[in-house]
Write a protein that holds these residues in place. Sequence first.
Motif, PDB file in Angstrom:
ATOM      1  N   SER A  36       0.840  -1.219   0.000  1.00  0.00           N
ATOM      2  CA  SER A  36       0.000   0.000   0.000  1.00  0.00           C
ATOM      3  C   SER A  36       0.864   1.255   0.000  1.00  0.00           C
ATOM      4  O   SER A  36       0.575   2.250   0.679  1.00  0.00           O
ATOM      5  N   LEU A  37       1.949   1.225  -0.783  1.00  0.00           N
ATOM      6  CA  LEU A  37       2.853   2.364  -0.859  1.00  0.00           C
ATOM      7  C   LEU A  37       2.620   3.197  -2.120  1.00  0.00           C
ATOM      8  O   LEU A  37       3.431   4.068  -2.463  1.00  0.00           O
ATOM      9  N   ASP A  38       1.507   2.943  -2.805  1.00  0.00           N
ATOM     10  CA  ASP A  38       1.212   3.706  -4.021  1.00  0.00           C
ATOM     11  C   ASP A  38       0.332   4.914  -3.733  1.00  0.00           C
ATOM     12  O   ASP A  38      -0.369   5.420  -4.620  1.00  0.00           O
ATOM     13  N   GLN A  39       0.367   5.363  -2.471  1.00  0.00           N
ATOM     14  CA  GLN A  39      -0.419   6.532  -2.092  1.00  0.00           C
ATOM     15  C   GLN A  39       0.311   7.798  -2.550  1.00  0.00           C
ATOM     16  O   GLN A  39       1.542   7.888  -2.483  1.00  0.00           O
ATOM     17  N   GLU A  40      -0.461   8.797  -2.969  1.00  0.00           N
ATOM     18  CA  GLU A  40       0.131  10.011  -3.530  1.00  0.00           C
ATOM     19  C   GLU A  40       0.935  10.788  -2.497  1.00  0.00           C
ATOM     20  O   GLU A  40       1.981  11.366  -2.812  1.00  0.00           O
ATOM     21  N   TRP A  41       0.476  10.782  -1.257  1.00  0.00           N
ATOM     22  CA  TRP A  41       1.171  11.592  -0.241  1.00  0.00           C
ATOM     23  C   TRP A  41       2.584  11.089   0.036  1.00  0.00           C
ATOM     24  O   TRP A  41       3.451  11.850   0.479  1.00  0.00           O
ATOM     25  N   LEU A  42       2.817   9.778  -0.246  1.00  0.00           N
ATOM     26  CA  LEU A  42       4.145   9.243   0.016  1.00  0.00           C
ATOM     27  C   LEU A  42       5.186   9.776  -0.964  1.00  0.00           C
ATOM     28  O   LEU A  42       6.389   9.656  -0.720  1.00  0.00           O
ATOM     29  N   VAL A  43       4.747  10.354  -2.064  1.00  0.00           N
ATOM     30  CA  VAL A  43       5.703  10.967  -2.984  1.00  0.00           C
ATOM     31  C   VAL A  43       6.445  12.110  -2.300  1.00  0.00           C
ATOM     32  O   VAL A  43       7.629  12.360  -2.551  1.00  0.00           O
ATOM     33  N   TYR A  44       5.760  12.788  -1.412  1.00  0.00           N
ATOM     34  CA  TYR A  44       6.372  13.923  -0.733  1.00  0.00           C
ATOM     35  C   TYR A  44       6.814  13.580   0.703  1.00  0.00           C
ATOM     36  O   TYR A  44       7.741  14.195   1.222  1.00  0.00           O
ATOM     37  N   GLY A  45       6.136  12.615   1.315  1.00  0.00           N
ATOM     38  CA  GLY A  45       6.459  12.319   2.717  1.00  0.00           C
ATOM     39  C   GLY A  45       7.153  10.988   2.939  1.00  0.00           C
ATOM     40  O   GLY A  45       7.239  10.519   4.073  1.00  0.00           O
ATOM     41  N   GLY A  46       7.658  10.371   1.881  1.00  0.00           N
ATOM     42  CA  GLY A  46       8.277   9.052   2.027  1.00  0.00           C
ATOM     43  C   GLY A  46       9.531   9.058   2.876  1.00  0.00           C
ATOM     44  O   GLY A  46       9.724   8.199   3.747  1.00  0.00           O
ATOM     45  N   VAL A  47      10.387  10.060   2.658  1.00  0.00           N
ATOM     46  CA  VAL A  47      11.659  10.106   3.420  1.00  0.00           C
ATOM     47  C   VAL A  47      11.391  10.331   4.905  1.00  0.00           C
ATOM     48  O   VAL A  47      11.905   9.586   5.747  1.00  0.00           O
ATOM     49  N   PRO A  48      10.610  11.350   5.290  1.00  0.00           N
ATOM     50  CA  PRO A  48      10.345  11.504   6.732  1.00  0.00           C
ATOM     51  C   PRO A  48       9.645  10.295   7.331  1.00  0.00           C
ATOM     52  O   PRO A  48       9.948   9.890   8.465  1.00  0.00           O
ATOM     53  N   ALA A  49       8.717   9.716   6.567  1.00  0.00           N
ATOM     54  CA  ALA A  49       8.000   8.555   7.100  1.00  0.00           C
ATOM     55  C   ALA A  49       8.953   7.389   7.334  1.00  0.00           C
ATOM     56  O   ALA A  49       8.903   6.702   8.369  1.00  0.00           O
ATOM     57  N   GLY A  50       9.854   7.133   6.390  1.00  0.00           N
ATOM     58  CA  GLY A  50      10.809   6.047   6.563  1.00  0.00           C
ATOM     59  C   GLY A  50      11.749   6.290   7.736  1.00  0.00           C
ATOM     60  O   GLY A  50      12.043   5.376   8.515  1.00  0.00           O
ATOM     61  N   LEU A  51      12.237   7.520   7.882  1.00  0.00           N
ATOM     62  CA  LEU A  51      13.118   7.840   9.009  1.00  0.00           C
ATOM     63  C   LEU A  51      12.402   7.673  10.344  1.00  0.00           C
ATOM     64  O   LEU A  51      12.989   7.181  11.322  1.00  0.00           O
ATOM     65  N   LEU A  52      11.124   8.084  10.383  1.00  0.00           N
ATOM     66  CA  LEU A  52      10.365   7.918  11.619  1.00  0.00           C
ATOM     67  C   LEU A  52      10.170   6.438  11.964  1.00  0.00           C
ATOM     68  O   LEU A  52      10.206   6.048  13.134  1.00  0.00           O
ATOM     69  N   MET A  53       9.980   5.607  10.951  1.00  0.00           N
ATOM     70  CA  MET A  53       9.847   4.167  11.210  1.00  0.00           C
ATOM     71  C   MET A  53      11.126   3.600  11.815  1.00  0.00           C
ATOM     72  O   MET A  53      11.093   2.835  12.786  1.00  0.00           O
ATOM     73  N   LEU A  54      12.252   3.968  11.232  1.00  0.00           N
ATOM     74  CA  LEU A  54      13.524   3.459  11.760  1.00  0.00           C
ATOM     75  C   LEU A  54      13.776   3.977  13.168  1.00  0.00           C
ATOM     76  O   LEU A  54      14.256   3.230  14.047  1.00  0.00           O
ATOM     77  N   LEU A  55      13.476   5.238  13.402  1.00  0.00           N
ATOM     78  CA  LEU A  55      13.661   5.791  14.745  1.00  0.00           C
ATOM     79  C   LEU A  55      12.738   5.105  15.741  1.00  0.00           C
ATOM     80  O   LEU A  55      13.131   4.834  16.890  1.00  0.00           O
ATOM     81  N   ALA A  56      11.506   4.818  15.305  1.00  0.00           N
ATOM     82  CA  ALA A  56      10.575   4.120  16.197  1.00  0.00           C
ATOM     83  C   ALA A  56      11.085   2.723  16.526  1.00  0.00           C
ATOM     84  O   ALA A  56      10.961   2.251  17.668  1.00  0.00           O
ATOM     85  N   LEU A  57      11.688   2.049  15.558  1.00  0.00           N
ATOM     86  CA  LEU A  57      12.254   0.727  15.818  1.00  0.00           C
ATOM     87  C   LEU A  57      13.391   0.805  16.824  1.00  0.00           C
ATOM     88  O   LEU A  57      13.464   0.002  17.766  1.00  0.00           O
ATOM     89  N   VAL A  58      14.268   1.786  16.635  1.00  0.00           N
ATOM     90  CA  VAL A  58      15.389   1.947  17.574  1.00  0.00           C
ATOM     91  C   VAL A  58      14.866   2.253  18.972  1.00  0.00           C
ATOM     92  O   VAL A  58      15.341   1.697  19.968  1.00  0.00           O
ATOM     93  N   ALA A  59      13.890   3.149  19.065  1.00  0.00           N
ATOM     94  CA  ALA A  59      13.343   3.506  20.377  1.00  0.00           C
ATOM     95  C   ALA A  59      12.655   2.318  21.026  1.00  0.00           C
ATOM     96  O   ALA A  59      12.799   2.081  22.242  1.00  0.00           O
ATOM     97  N   ALA A  60      11.908   1.533  20.241  1.00  0.00           N
ATOM     98  CA  ALA A  60      11.223   0.361  20.806  1.00  0.00           C
ATOM     99  C   ALA A  60      12.236  -0.660  21.311  1.00  0.00           C
ATOM    100  O   ALA A  60      12.068  -1.244  22.401  1.00  0.00           O
ATOM    101  N   ALA A  61      13.311  -0.889  20.550  1.00  0.00           N
ATOM    102  CA  ALA A  61      14.335  -1.840  20.985  1.00  0.00           C
ATOM    103  C   ALA A  61      15.034  -1.350  22.247  1.00  0.00           C
ATOM    104  O   ALA A  61      15.307  -2.134  23.168  1.00  0.00           O
ATOM    105  N   ALA A  62      15.316  -0.032  22.316  1.00  0.00           N
ATOM    106  CA  ALA A  62      15.965   0.515  23.505  1.00  0.00           C
ATOM    107  C   ALA A  62      15.063   0.393  24.730  1.00  0.00           C
ATOM    108  O   ALA A  62      15.523   0.039  25.828  1.00  0.00           O
TER     109      ALA A  62
END
Length: 423
Positions: free
Chosen positions: A160-186
């Motif tokens: 479900s990554l064919d949403q139009e908003w991800l064209v502009y917000g893909g980088v911040p969204a991906g970084l937030l996912m990785l940060l959330a993973l790091v925070a959850a593991a910590a």
Amino acid sequence: MRGNTGRAVAGRLFGRRARLRWVHLILGGALLMPYWLLGTVVAGPLLGGQAMFASSPAVQFTAYAIALPLAAVTALFPLTRPMSVAAARSLCGVAEGRFAEGPADSRDARLRTAGWYTLHVGLGGLVSGATLALPPFAVTTMLLPFSPGLRASAVAHFWSLDQEWLVYGGVPAGLLMLLALVAAAACAGSFMARQAPRLLGPTPADRLAAAERRAAELAVRNRLARELHDSVGHALSAVTLQAGAARRVLDSDAAADVAFVREALAAIEETTRRTVGELDAVLGLLRQGEDDGELPGPGLEALDGLLAGAAAAKVGLRIGEGLDRVPAAVSREAYRIVQEGLTNAVRHAGGQPVTGWIGVDGEELEIVMENPLPAGGPVVRPGGGRGLRGLEERARLLGGTAASGPVGEVWRLATRLPVGGGR
């Protein structure tokens, strides 16, 4: 202030301790896998005959729910605790002294270990699953603005990554996912570290066993210290007395009593040879770091040699009958008691004669030693000694009694030991 706070937060999320705790959680996920695979065998039929490795979240989480009780049951084995402690000590950043040692022998310890193991594999399975799945998803999300072909691919459609908003917000969204993973593991690693002392720490039974071990070790050390004190102390006192007497004879007259000097030197030689053997035996136990319950050493059968080595002390100790039926443990302690009595007489009585007797009286071994109190007062070492205290401890450990002190014009040592054996 903000810079310090930022560095502290970064250290908690990305520091060495956080990384080691993340590894510990992934290890828990690896340990979960056999239980999870077995759970999938059961989960498929329960959910309408779905395939064992179906990608359905219902199958995955049902298998996860089945795996946790299985892990708890297997963690009830006593050897699970030392293995869990080894992993937690290396990776969780908890002080070593807060962990229990050895297998879980009590019911309370086994239940605590099962709780820890279940928590480890449960949280570890979730963190490991997120670690495997989330980074590829986040990287794909961050690449969407730069790749029209990727946005139109089946992978993007499946996720479900064919949403139009991800064209502009893909980088911040991906970084937030990785940060959330790091925070959850910590957070999960920190939670595990807080629970480690509670679940893998010593139980009341463990603390009692540790206290008993320390008491036993101290008792062994005290016994070895008494052996060294009595053996070496007596030897040095006897050698000092013999050497002093020989020197005085040589200084008194040019025509010295050669026979007396020869006898004194022979006594010194015999005393030192016997003491070196005893010292080797005791030091052997210290090198081994353990005690077999029976300290080596001479018994009453070596009493004649002990009295002969103290000839210059004018010893008149009568030996009664029945010493052959004295148990070995009592015989060794009785020898040390006589040795300590002679040592005190030589050291404190200024060469006064020592009299007394040793023999079996009914069911007890009786030792009585007396020497006149010196007119000028006893010769006392600076700082005193522990010989008489150790002598009383020997007698008490065997279930006997020992008393020493001035009686009239003599110093008396009176000891009674049961010949039925020590406690």
